[in-house]
Motif scaffolding. Structure first.
Motif, PDB file in Angstrom:
ATOM      1  N   SER A  87      -2.353   6.382   1.089  1.00 35.00           N
ATOM      2  CA  SER A  87      -1.391   6.513   2.183  1.00 35.00           C
ATOM      3  C   SER A  87      -2.035   6.383   3.554  1.00 35.00           C
ATOM      4  CB  SER A  87      -0.677   7.872   2.081  1.00 35.00           C
ATOM      5  OG  SER A  87      -1.606   8.928   2.223  1.00 35.00           O
ATOM      6  N   ARG A  88      -3.376   6.437   3.635  1.00 35.37           N
ATOM      7  CA  ARG A  88      -4.036   6.315   4.929  1.00 35.37           C
ATOM      8  C   ARG A  88      -4.154   4.852   5.319  1.00 35.37           C
ATOM      9  NH1 ARG A  88      -7.946   9.881   2.315  1.00 35.37           N
ATOM     10  NH2 ARG A  88      -7.271  12.028   2.681  1.00 35.37           N
ATOM     11  N   GLN A 124       0.829  -1.204   0.000  1.00 36.26           N
ATOM     12  CA  GLN A 124       0.000   0.000   0.000  1.00 36.26           C
ATOM     13  C   GLN A 124       0.865   1.256   0.000  1.00 36.26           C
ATOM     14  OE1 GLN A 124      -2.701   0.130   3.332  1.00 36.26           O
ATOM     15  NE2 GLN A 124      -3.166   2.297   3.035  1.00 36.26           N
ATOM     16  N   ARG A 125       1.914   1.281   0.795  1.00 37.53           N
ATOM     17  CA  ARG A 125       2.803   2.444   0.835  1.00 37.53           C
ATOM     18  C   ARG A 125       3.548   2.601  -0.487  1.00 37.53           C
ATOM     19  NH1 ARG A 125       2.074   6.475   3.731  1.00 37.53           N
ATOM     20  NH2 ARG A 125       4.288   6.973   3.512  1.00 37.53           N
ATOM     21  N   ALA A 160       1.144   4.197  -2.910  1.00 35.81           N
ATOM     22  CA  ALA A 160       0.978   5.623  -2.630  1.00 35.81           C
ATOM     23  C   ALA A 160       2.198   6.420  -3.081  1.00 35.81           C
ATOM     24  CB  ALA A 160       0.725   5.826  -1.139  1.00 35.81           C
ATOM     25  N   SER A 161       3.385   5.882  -2.812  1.00 30.53           N
ATOM     26  CA  SER A 161       4.606   6.574  -3.238  1.00 30.53           C
ATOM     27  C   SER A 161       4.680   6.671  -4.755  1.00 30.53           C
ATOM     28  CB  SER A 161       5.832   5.841  -2.698  1.00 30.53           C
ATOM     29  OG  SER A 161       5.817   5.808  -1.282  1.00 30.53           O
ATOM     30  N   GLN A 196      -3.308  10.237  -1.635  1.00 28.47           N
ATOM     31  CA  GLN A 196      -3.515  10.470  -0.204  1.00 28.47           C
ATOM     32  C   GLN A 196      -4.406   9.386   0.404  1.00 28.47           C
ATOM     33  OE1 GLN A 196      -5.061  14.448  -0.021  1.00 28.47           O
ATOM     34  NE2 GLN A 196      -3.150  15.381  -0.753  1.00 28.47           N
TER      35      GLN A 196
END
Length: 657
Positions: free
Chosen positions: A284-285, A251-252, A255-256, A281
Motif C-alpha cells: 500500500s505504500r 498496486q492498490r 494491497a486490498s 502494508q
C-alpha cells in the motif's frame, strides 16, 4: 537487471529478422541489367518491415530505459560521488550513450541474424533461386536499416537513463516511509497538454471511423497523413499518461486483496500471519519501483493476452468460414464470357431452383448476380477474367445458416459488406461497400443491400454446398453435377466450382518462432522486477526487525508483495489485453467505412469473447508467480538472517531509500 535491455534489443532484432525473412522468401528479385537491381515487390513490403522494426525497437527502448533506471542505482551513487569530486556530468552521459549504441547494434545484429536464419530453416522457405545475389542484397538493406534502428534506440534509452540518474535532485532522508514525490511546476501543464493531444487524436480517429477522411482509391492522401498523425498523438499521450495510474491502481488492488484475505482469515476464526499484514502494508505504500513493477508486469501479461487472443480469433473465424470453401454455382451466364456491368437479368426457372433447394444432398442458397463496372472500386475477388468489372453473388444471410451454425456472421457479413481477398472500404456505383477479408469465398453481398443499390435482383444463380461434409473435392463436384442434372438444369447453364483451403502451418511455426522468445523474456522481466521490488524492502524490513518483528514474519513479506502483486497484474493484464484484442480484431467495429449496426456489432463482440484465449496469459502469469515466489523467498530468508544494522548498511550501498 541492467543487462536485460541487451536481451530486449536482441529480441527486437529477432522480430526484425523474422519480418525480413518472410519478405525475402516471398520476393521476386530480378536483374534487368548488370548495373541495376529491381525488386519484384512493392515498397510497402519495406515500409512494413521498417514499421515492425521501429515498433519493436520503441518497445525495447522504453523498457530498456525503465530497467536501466532501476538497475543502475548502485552506479548512480558512484556517479554522484565522482561528480562531487569534479567529474563532468556530460562525459558520464556521453559514455552511456555510446555504450547504448554499441549494445543496440550488436544485440540487434545478432537478433536479425537469428530471426532470418530461423525463417530460412522452415521447410517451405528458400531464397529465390533466380537471383540469389539480389535477394541477399535485399536482406542486407533490410538488416542494416534495422540494426541502425536498434542502435539509435539503445543510445537514446541509455542516454535518457543516465540523464535521469545523474540529474541534480534533493537528497532524501533514509526513512521507513518514502517522502511523497513532488511534481515540478510544469507537470500539470505538461499533463494537460498531453491529455489534449490524446483527446484530439482520439477525436480525429473517431470521426475517421464514422465518416472516413480518406477515399478508398487514395488511402495515402493528405487526409491519410492527418489520420496517421492523430494515431501517433493518441499513442504518445497513452504512453505518457497511463503507465503510472495503471501501476498504482494494480498496486492498490493487490494491497486490498492481501488485506481482504487477512480479514477473511480473521472472520473464519484463523489468525492471519503477521507477514501477510506486513506485506499488504508494504504494497500500500507508494513507491516508484513498485508502481513501475506493477505497470510493466501488467503490460507483459496484456501483450501476451492480446497476441494469443488475436491469433485465437483468427483461427476461430477460419474455422467458421471453412465449411463454405467447397461450393458449386449454377448460373444462367457463362463465367468464361464477358459480362455487361449491372444486374444479370436472366432468371433460373423456379422449378429448377426449388428442386435444388429441396434436394437433401446439398444445402442451397438462391442467389442473384451483379457485375461491377471498371469505374467502380475494387472487390479483389473476381470470378471472371474477361469482364471489365468483377462479379458479386447476391444472397440472403439466413440461407447460409444451414452450412455453419452461425453463418458468416463471425466474419462480419451483413448489409453493406462483401467477402473479398482484400479489406477496406470501396464504392460500387453510388453505394458504399466494405470488403471483409476471407480465405476461400466468392464475393458475396446481401440481398437487402443489393436491392437498395440496384433495385430488383432476380435469382440467376444457385450456390450449393454438400450436406455431408468430409468428401473429397472431386466427389463433391461430381455430386453437384448430379444434383443439377436431376433438377432438370439445361446444359446451357454454366457451373462454377471452387474450393478454398486452410492456411499452411508455416504461419503457426513463425508465430511460435517469434512468440516463444518474447514469452520467455516476459517471464524473466516479471521475475526481475519482483526481485528488484523485494530488494527495495531491505530498509523497511531492517526497521521492522529492529522494532521486534519475528524472522518468520519478515521472510513472508517479499513473498506476499510479489504474490499478490503478480496475481493482480495477471488478472488486470489478461482482461485488458483480451479486451483490446476483441476491439482491434472486430471485423467492423473500428474499421473506417464499415457498417455500424448495433445488433450485429454487439453479436460479433460477444462471439469474440467466447473465443478468447485465456490459457496463455494466465499460464504465463502462474509460471511467473511460482518462480517469483521462489526468488523472493530466497531474498526474504537472506534479509531475515542479517542484523538490522547490516541490512541498513547494505540498503545504503544499493541506494535503497
Amino acid at each position: 537487471m541492467k543487462r536485460i535491455p541487451v536481451v530486449l534489443f536482441t529480441f527486437s532484432g529477432v522480430l526484425a529478422g523474422i519480418a525480413t525473412g518472410l519478405v525475402l522468401t516471398s520476393a521476386e528479385v530480378a536483374f534487368p541489367a548488370p548495373a541495376s537491381i529491381e525488386f519484384g515487390y512493392s515498397d510497402t513490403a519495406f515500409v512494413a518491415v521498417l514499421i515492425a522494426g521501429l515498433f519493436a525497437a520503441f518497445v525495447a527502448g522504453v523498457l530498456g530505459y525503465a530497467l536501466r533506471v532501476v538497475g543502475l542505482r548502485h552506479e548512480a551513487a558512484q556517479w554522484r560521488v565522482e561528480m562531487s569530486l569534479g567529474a563532468v556530468r556530460e562525459d558520464l552521459v556521453h559514455a552511456q550513450t555510446w555504450q547504448g549504441a554499441r549494445h543496440g547494434a550488436l544485440a540487434g545484429a545478432g537478433g536479425v541474424t537469428v530471426g532470418l536464419a530461423g525463417v530460412l530453416m522452415l521447410p517451405a522457405s528458400s531464397v529465390p533461386s533466380e537471383n540469389p545475389f539480389g535477394a541477399w542484397m535485399l536482406a542486407l538493406v533490410h538488416g542494416f536499416t534495422l540494426v541502425a534502428i536498434t542502435a539509435v534506440a539503445g543510445s537514446l534509452a541509455y542516454q535518457a537513463a543516465a540523464q535521469r540518474l545523474t540529474a541534480p535532485g534533493r537528497a532524501s532522508a533514509p526513512t521507513l516511509l518514502e517522502p511523497p514525490e513532488e511534481d515540478s511546476p510544469q507537470s500539470p501543464r505538461v499533463t494537460l497538454i498531453l491529455a489534449m493531444m490524446g483527446a484530439a487524436g482520439l477525436g480525429v480517429l473517431s470521426f475517421h471511423r464514422l465518416a472516413p477522411l480518406t477515399a478508398p482509391e487514395d488511402p495515402s492522401s493528405g487526409a491519410g497523413l492527418v489520420v496517421a498523425v492523430a494515431g501517433g498523438l493518441a499513442l504518445v499521450a497513452a504512453y505518457s499518461l497511463l503507465p503510472r495510474p495503471l501501476g498504482y491502481g494494480v498496486q492498490r488492488a493487490a494491497a486490498s486483496a492481501a488485506l481482504g484475505v487477512a480479514a477473511l482469515l480473521e472472520r473464519a476464526g484463523s489468525r492471519p500471519s503477521s507477514g501477510l499484514r506486513l506485506g499488504a502494508q508494504a504494497l500500500s505504500r507508494r513507491s516508484r519501483l513498485r508502481t513501475l513493477a506493477a505497470a510493466l508486469t501488467t503490460l507483459v501479461i496484456a501483450v501476451v493476452a492480446f497476441a494469443s487472443t488475436t491469433s485465437a480469433l483468427s483461427d476461430a473465424r477460419q474455422r467458421a468460414e471453412s465449411p463454405y470453401w467447397t461450393y458449386g454455382v449454377l448460373s444462367t451466364v457463362r463465367w468464361d464470357e464477358a459480362l455487361d456491368p449491372g444486374v444479370v437479368a436472366s432468371r433460373l426457372p423456379d422449378a429448377v431452383v426449388q428442386a435444388i433447394v429441396d434436394d437433401p444432398r446439398v444445402i442451397a442458397a438462391p442467389a442473384g448476380l451483379i457485375v461491377t463496372s471498371e469505374d467502380d472500386g475494387p472487390i479483389d475477388g473476381t470470378v471472371t477474367v474477361t469482364s471489365a468489372g468483377e462479379a458479386m453473388l447476391v444472397v440472403a444471410p439466413e440461407d447460409l445458416a444451414g452450412v455453419g451454425d452461425t453463418g458468416l456472421r463471425p466474419l462480419g457479413f451483413q448489409d453493406g459488406t462483401v467477402t473479398s481477398r482484400g479489406e477496406g472500404a470501396t464504392r460500387v456505383g453510388e453505394a458504399d461497400l466494405y470488403r471483409l477479408r476471407s480465405v476461400g469465398l466468392a464475393p458475396l453481398v446481401t440481398r437487402t443491400w443489393a436491392e437498395a443499390a440496384y433495385g430488383d435482383v432476380p435469382v440467376s444463380s444457385v450456390i450449393v454446398w454438400a450436406a455431408e461434409p468430409g468428401q473429397s473435392a472431386e466427389a463433391t463436384f461430381a455430386m453437384f453435377d448430379d444434383v443439377f442434372a436431376d433438377a432438370g438444369a439445361s446444359l446451357d447453364f454454366h457451373v462454377l466450382g471452387s474450393t478454398g483451403g486452410a492456411s499452411s502451418g508455416e504461419a503457426g511455426i513463425v508465430g511460435w518462432l517469434f512468440g516463444s522468445p518474447f514469452i520467455m523474456l516476459g517471464v524473466g522481466l516479471v521475475i526481475a522486477l519482483a526481485a528488484s521490488s523485494a530488494r527495495e524492502l531491505r530498509r523497511e524490513m531492517a526497521t521492522l526487525a529492529a522494532l521486534g518483528a519475528s524472522p518468520r514474519a519478515l521472510r513472508a513479506v517479499p513473498m506476499v508483495e510479489a504474490g499478490f502483486g503478480i496475481a493482480a497484474a495477471t488478472l488486470v493484464g489478461t482482461v485488458s489485453g483480451a479486451f483490446i484484442a476483441t476491439l482491434a480484431s472486430h471485423p467492423t467495429l473500428l474499421k473506417p467505412g464499415a457498417p455500424l449496426d448495433l445488433g450485429e456489432t454487439l453479436w460479433g463482440w460477444a462471439w469474440q469473447w467466447q473465443h478468447v484465449a485465456w490459457g496463455a496469459p494466465l499460464g504465463i502469469g502462474a509460471v511467473s508467480l511460482a518462480l517469483a515466489l521462489l526468488v523472493t523467498a530466497a531474498f526474504g530468508s537472506s534479509m531475515a538472517r542479517g542484523t538490522p544494522a547490516q541490512e541498513i548498511r547494505l540498503a545504503d550501498k544499493e541506494g535503497v531509500r
